[in-house]
Design a protein around this motif. Structure first.
Motif, PDB file in Angstrom:
ATOM      1  N   PRO A   1       0.808  -1.231   0.000  1.00 24.24           N
ATOM      2  CA  PRO A   1       0.000   0.000   0.000  1.00 24.24           C
ATOM      3  C   PRO A   1       0.834   1.269   0.000  1.00 24.24           C
ATOM      4  O   PRO A   1       0.353   2.326  -0.443  1.00 24.24           O
ATOM      5  N   ASN A   2       2.072   1.185   0.474  1.00 18.79           N
ATOM      6  CA  ASN A   2       2.919   2.379   0.547  1.00 18.79           C
ATOM      7  C   ASN A   2       3.787   2.579  -0.692  1.00 18.79           C
ATOM      8  O   ASN A   2       4.705   3.407  -0.681  1.00 18.79           O
ATOM      9  N   TRP A   3       3.496   1.837  -1.759  1.00 20.78           N
ATOM     10  CA  TRP A   3       4.273   1.961  -2.998  1.00 20.78           C
ATOM     11  C   TRP A   3       4.283   3.398  -3.505  1.00 20.78           C
ATOM     12  O   TRP A   3       5.269   3.868  -4.079  1.00 20.78           O
TER      13      TRP A   3
ATOM     14  N   ILE B   1       9.212  -0.045   5.288  1.00 17.16           N
ATOM     15  CA  ILE B   1      10.320   0.866   4.956  1.00 17.16           C
ATOM     16  C   ILE B   1       9.890   1.910   3.935  1.00 17.16           C
ATOM     17  O   ILE B   1      10.519   2.970   3.804  1.00 17.16           O
ATOM     18  N   LEU B   2       8.770   1.625   3.230  1.00 14.34           N
ATOM     19  CA  LEU B   2       8.228   2.596   2.281  1.00 14.34           C
ATOM     20  C   LEU B   2       7.181   3.511   2.923  1.00 14.34           C
ATOM     21  O   LEU B   2       6.573   4.328   2.228  1.00 14.34           O
ATOM     22  N   ALA B   3       6.989   3.402   4.226  1.00 10.58           N
ATOM     23  CA  ALA B   3       5.837   4.033   4.867  1.00 10.58           C
ATOM     24  C   ALA B   3       5.854   5.551   4.822  1.00 10.58           C
ATOM     25  O   ALA B   3       4.828   6.177   4.601  1.00 10.58           O
ATOM     26  N   GLU B   4       6.996   6.181   5.046  1.00 16.25           N
ATOM     27  CA  GLU B   4       7.029   7.630   5.209  1.00 16.25           C
ATOM     28  C   GLU B   4       8.319   8.222   4.644  1.00 16.25           C
ATOM     29  O   GLU B   4       9.368   7.558   4.660  1.00 16.25           O
ATOM     30  N   PRO B   5       8.271   9.453   4.174  1.00 13.90           N
ATOM     31  CA  PRO B   5       9.482  10.091   3.643  1.00 13.90           C
ATOM     32  C   PRO B   5      10.592  10.237   4.682  1.00 13.90           C
ATOM     33  O   PRO B   5      11.765  10.278   4.319  1.00 13.90           O
ATOM     34  N   GLU B   6      10.219  10.301   5.979  1.00 14.03           N
ATOM     35  CA  GLU B   6      11.256  10.386   7.012  1.00 14.03           C
ATOM     36  C   GLU B   6      12.209   9.195   6.954  1.00 14.03           C
ATOM     37  O   GLU B   6      13.394   9.321   7.268  1.00 14.03           O
TER      38      GLU B   6
END
Length: 368
Positions: free
Chosen positions: A115-117, A298-303
């Motif tokens: 979902p975080n693609w 690991i794809l969840a957030e730009p941070e």
């Protein structure tokens, strides 16, 4: 890269390390606590320490990291383990996809399970090189390039405008490089296609060009101080002033720059090559569900992308990651338009022929 670098000039980059702490593990709470493990083969600092800690706490999945320093070694190890590999997630550079895919070492990504693609900048996730045979094979995480890095207190700017200076007597015993990387640079420096795509229909010409680059590096072997293996090693050589310049990936050099060490990097007039690192799932991996949990987290957030950039020095592929970098960190990953105009990207079409010729040449140079 590594914050364990010892500096006799009392240079210790503590600010970058503290800035890398993620504020909250909330981005992982959507992951179901599954337990077990996920085995990751990757480069140093590609799994941020704080991400690893939070991921393991929130999911119960232990991340086992095995460091790699060479795509060829990784390929050989994975091939030797088939059909039952021990690895789940591995880091493959986009220009080497075909070699892994054609040997059935990777499985296509099921993007519906990620979902975080959409966190990934489409420039990377939807580019031509990222789709092969109608499938996505890796999640782009970091990008970078081969640069001429130099100690700016020892080397003037006029000496780094050309790769030829790198092989001059002036810097004898003060240079370092990875042979396989330098092979492509030497071919480009001599006016050839370092990707070898131009010679797909002329393998004899390709062999002649690789032999010419090989013989050049054998001739220049007395000038090099060391053939190094990984980013931390070239960092340490700069810090110790064992070398004045190196052919290196921009990530380790950017990390030194962000910590205030007097090193700079450039793309000389003959040009250089860029690349994209991706996280991939090994074919027949032992922990498939945990592998997707790891990727999605690991794809969840730009941070997280910013944390990977901060730790590795490579440029994040995540949308909005720059907002979490300091001005110094941003500066360490910038190049002039003139430099970027000389940059080419590695391509995969001729990889089987290229590495079939280059890998033996590398061994011949080492043995010479």
């Amino acid at each position: 890269m590594s914050k364990l670098i010892l500096n006799r000039r009392k240079f210790l980059g503590t600010t970058a390390a503290t800035a890398g702490i993620l504020a909250s593990p909330a981005y992982l709470r959507r992951a179901h606590a599954a337990g077990g493990e996920v085995n990751v083969w990757t480069y140093n600092d590609f799994v941020p320490a704080d991400f690893k800690k939070d991921f393991e706490k929130d999911t119960g999945i232990q991340i086992n990291v095995r460091l790699v320093d060479d795509q060829g070694k990784q390929f050989n190890l994975l091939a030797a383990e088939q059909p039952n590999p021990t690895v789940d997630i591995m880091t493959v550079a986009g220009h080497r996809f075909l070699q892994f895919i054609e040997n059935d070492l990777l499985q296509p990504l099921d993007v519906d399970r990620l979902p975080n693609w959409s966190t990934i900048n489409p420039v990377f996730s939807e580019s031509d090189w990222s789709t092969i045979n109608g499938n996505k094979w890796g999640a782009p995480i970091l990008s970078g390039m081969e640069v001429l890095a130099y100690n700016n207190e020892l080397v003037p700017e006029e000496d780094v405008q050309s790769w030829m200076t790198f092989f001059s007597d002036k810097y004898k015993g003060q240079t370092a490089y990875t042979i396989q990387d330098m092979m492509s640079i030497v071919m480009l420096m001599k006016g050839y296609d370092g990707n070898m795509v131009a010679y797909l229909d002329d393998p004899e010409r390709a062999a002649e060009i690789v032999a010419e680059a090989r013989d050049f590096l054998i001739e220049k072997k007395p000038l090099v101080r060391k053939y190094y293996d990984g980013g931390a090693e070239v960092q340490q050589m700069f810090v110790n002033q064992d070398i004045a310049m190196a052919c290196a990936w921009n990530g380790p050099i950017a990390a030194l720059m962000a910590d205030g060490f007097p090193v700079s990097m450039t793309i000389p007039k003959e040009g250089s090559y860029g690349f994209v690192y991706t996280y991939n799932i090994a074919n027949n991996c032992p922990n498939l569900d945990n592998a997707y949990t790891f990727l999605n987290a690991i794809l969840a957030e730009p941070e997280i992308g910013a944390a990977m950039t901060r730790a590795s020095g490579f440029i994040s592929t995540f949308k909005g990651a720059d907002a979490y970098l300091t001005d110094a960190e941003k500066a360490a990953s910038s190049f002039s338009e003139e430099e970027l105009a000389n940059l080419q990207f590695f391509r995969a079409e001729a990889n089987e022929m290229k590495y079939g010729l280059v890998d033996p040449a590398v061994e011949a140079i080492k043995a010479a």
